[in-house]
Write a protein that holds these residues in place. Structure first.
Motif, mmCIF file in Angstrom:
data_model
loop_
_atom_site.group_PDB
_atom_site.id
_atom_site.type_symbol
_atom_site.label_atom_id
_atom_site.label_comp_id
_atom_site.label_asym_id
_atom_site.label_seq_id
_atom_site.Cartn_x
_atom_site.Cartn_y
_atom_site.Cartn_z
ATOM 1 N N LYS A 115 38.995 46.488 32.330
ATOM 2 C CA LYS A 115 37.669 46.160 32.852
ATOM 3 C C LYS A 115 37.321 44.687 32.662
ATOM 4 O O LYS A 115 36.758 44.062 33.554
ATOM 5 C CB LYS A 115 36.605 47.024 32.166
ATOM 6 C CG LYS A 115 35.190 46.701 32.606
ATOM 7 C CD LYS A 115 34.165 47.576 31.910
ATOM 8 C CE LYS A 115 32.752 47.208 32.348
ATOM 9 N NZ LYS A 115 31.740 48.000 31.657
ATOM 10 N N GLU A 123 45.003 41.087 38.125
ATOM 11 C CA GLU A 123 44.792 40.166 39.235
ATOM 12 C C GLU A 123 45.644 38.904 39.150
ATOM 13 O O GLU A 123 45.794 38.197 40.135
ATOM 14 C CB GLU A 123 43.306 39.759 39.306
ATOM 15 C CG GLU A 123 42.375 40.867 39.729
ATOM 16 C CD GLU A 123 42.024 41.822 38.597
ATOM 17 O OE1 GLU A 123 41.462 42.887 38.898
ATOM 18 O OE2 GLU A 123 42.301 41.532 37.415
ATOM 19 N N PRO A 126 38.416 41.070 42.960
ATOM 20 C CA PRO A 126 38.211 41.661 44.288
ATOM 21 C C PRO A 126 37.248 42.846 44.309
ATOM 22 O O PRO A 126 36.563 43.070 45.297
ATOM 23 C CB PRO A 126 39.623 42.089 44.704
ATOM 24 C CG PRO A 126 40.526 41.157 43.975
ATOM 25 C CD PRO A 126 39.831 40.908 42.644
ATOM 26 N N ASN A 127 37.156 43.579 43.185
ATOM 27 C CA ASN A 127 36.243 44.723 43.123
ATOM 28 C C ASN A 127 34.805 44.303 42.800
ATOM 29 O O ASN A 127 33.926 45.148 42.654
ATOM 30 C CB ASN A 127 36.738 45.752 42.108
ATOM 31 C CG ASN A 127 36.781 45.222 40.685
ATOM 32 O OD1 ASN A 127 36.329 44.114 40.395
ATOM 33 N ND2 ASN A 127 37.341 46.005 39.782
ATOM 34 N N GLY A 128 34.577 42.984 42.662
ATOM 35 C CA GLY A 128 33.240 42.479 42.398
ATOM 36 C C GLY A 128 32.897 42.314 40.925
ATOM 37 O O GLY A 128 31.864 41.728 40.593
ATOM 38 N N TYR A 129 33.737 42.814 40.036
ATOM 39 C CA TYR A 129 33.483 42.681 38.602
ATOM 40 C C TYR A 129 33.822 41.273 38.131
ATOM 41 O O TYR A 129 34.738 40.635 38.649
ATOM 42 C CB TYR A 129 34.317 43.674 37.787
ATOM 43 C CG TYR A 129 33.874 45.100 37.916
ATOM 44 C CD1 TYR A 129 32.641 45.518 37.434
ATOM 45 C CD2 TYR A 129 34.691 46.048 38.509
ATOM 46 C CE1 TYR A 129 32.230 46.838 37.557
ATOM 47 C CE2 TYR A 129 34.294 47.363 38.635
ATOM 48 C CZ TYR A 129 33.061 47.748 38.156
ATOM 49 O OH TYR A 129 32.665 49.053 38.273
ATOM 50 N N LYS A 168 35.573 39.122 35.491
ATOM 51 C CA LYS A 168 36.660 39.324 34.533
ATOM 52 C C LYS A 168 37.021 38.002 33.867
ATOM 53 O O LYS A 168 36.736 36.923 34.380
ATOM 54 C CB LYS A 168 37.885 39.917 35.224
ATOM 55 C CG LYS A 168 37.696 41.349 35.663
ATOM 56 C CD LYS A 168 39.024 41.946 36.088
ATOM 57 C CE LYS A 168 38.917 43.436 36.326
ATOM 58 N NZ LYS A 168 40.261 44.017 36.523
#
Length: 152
Positions: free
Chosen positions: A40, A46, A135-138, A140
Motif C-alpha cells: 500500500k 511500480e 496508477p491506482n491514485g494512491y 506511494k
C-alpha cells in the motif's frame, strides 16, 4: 498531490506501523499485515524504491520488497541484522514536517518523526520521504531515508 494528502499518507503510514506491532503482540498474522502495508505505502510494484531504514548498518539499502519486509518484521535468515522495526511494538508515530516540496505528481517531505513505545519512551528519527501518485491514485513512497539524529 497536495500537502494535505501527504500528511494523510504519513498518518496512514504511522497507523500501519502501529497495527503491525499490535498484530504481532496479539499473535495474529502480522507478516501478512506487513505485506499489505508495504504494498500500500511503497512503490515496489511500480518501479524503483530507494529505502534506507533507520536501524540498518550492514545492509543499509532495501531495494526489494523482500528486504523491506525483513526490516519491518524480521525472521528472514538472509538479513540477520533485522530485528523487526514494526514489531517493537510502537503505540504512537507522529510526523513533524520541516517542509514538503510538490512538483506535479511527485513530492518530497523532510522532518522528524517520533516513535513512542509501550513504556512511553520516545525515539526521534530524521526522515526524508519521496512520494508519487501510483496508477491506482494512491500516494506511494519511492524514497525513504531515515536515521537517528547525530550525537557527540
Amino acid at each position: 498531490m497536495t500537502k494535505k494528502k501527504i500528511r494523510e499518507s504519513q498518518r496512514a503510514w504511522g497507523d500501519g506501523i502501529i497495527a503491525i506491532g499490535q498484530a504481532y503482540i496479539a499473535r495474529k498474522d502480522y507478516k501478512a499485515l506487513a505485506t499489505e502495508f508495504i504494498q500500500k505505502h511503497y512503490g515496489y510494484q511500480e518501479g524503483i524504491v530507494l529505502f534506507k531504514p533507520t536501524l540498518a548498518s550492514v545492509e543499509q539499502f532495501r531495494e526489494t520488497f523482500e528486504k523491506a519486509l525483513s526490516y519491518f518484521v524480521s525472521g528472514n535468515p538472509n538479513h540477520p541484522e533485522d530485528q523487526g522495526f514494526a514489531i517493537k511494538p510502537w503505540v504512537s508515530v507522529k510526523f513533524e514536517n520541516a517542509g514538503i516540496i510538490i512538483i506535479k505528481n511527485h513530492a518530497v517531505a523532510m522532518g522528524n518523526y517520533f516513535f513512542t513505545d509501550t513504556e512511553g519512551n520516545v525515539v526521534k528519527v530524521e526522515y526524508t520521504f519521496g512520494y508519487f501518485v501510483a496508477p491506482n491514485g494512491y500516494i506511494k513512497i519511492n524514497l525513504h531515508h531515515s536515521s537517528l539524529p547525530y550525537s557527540n
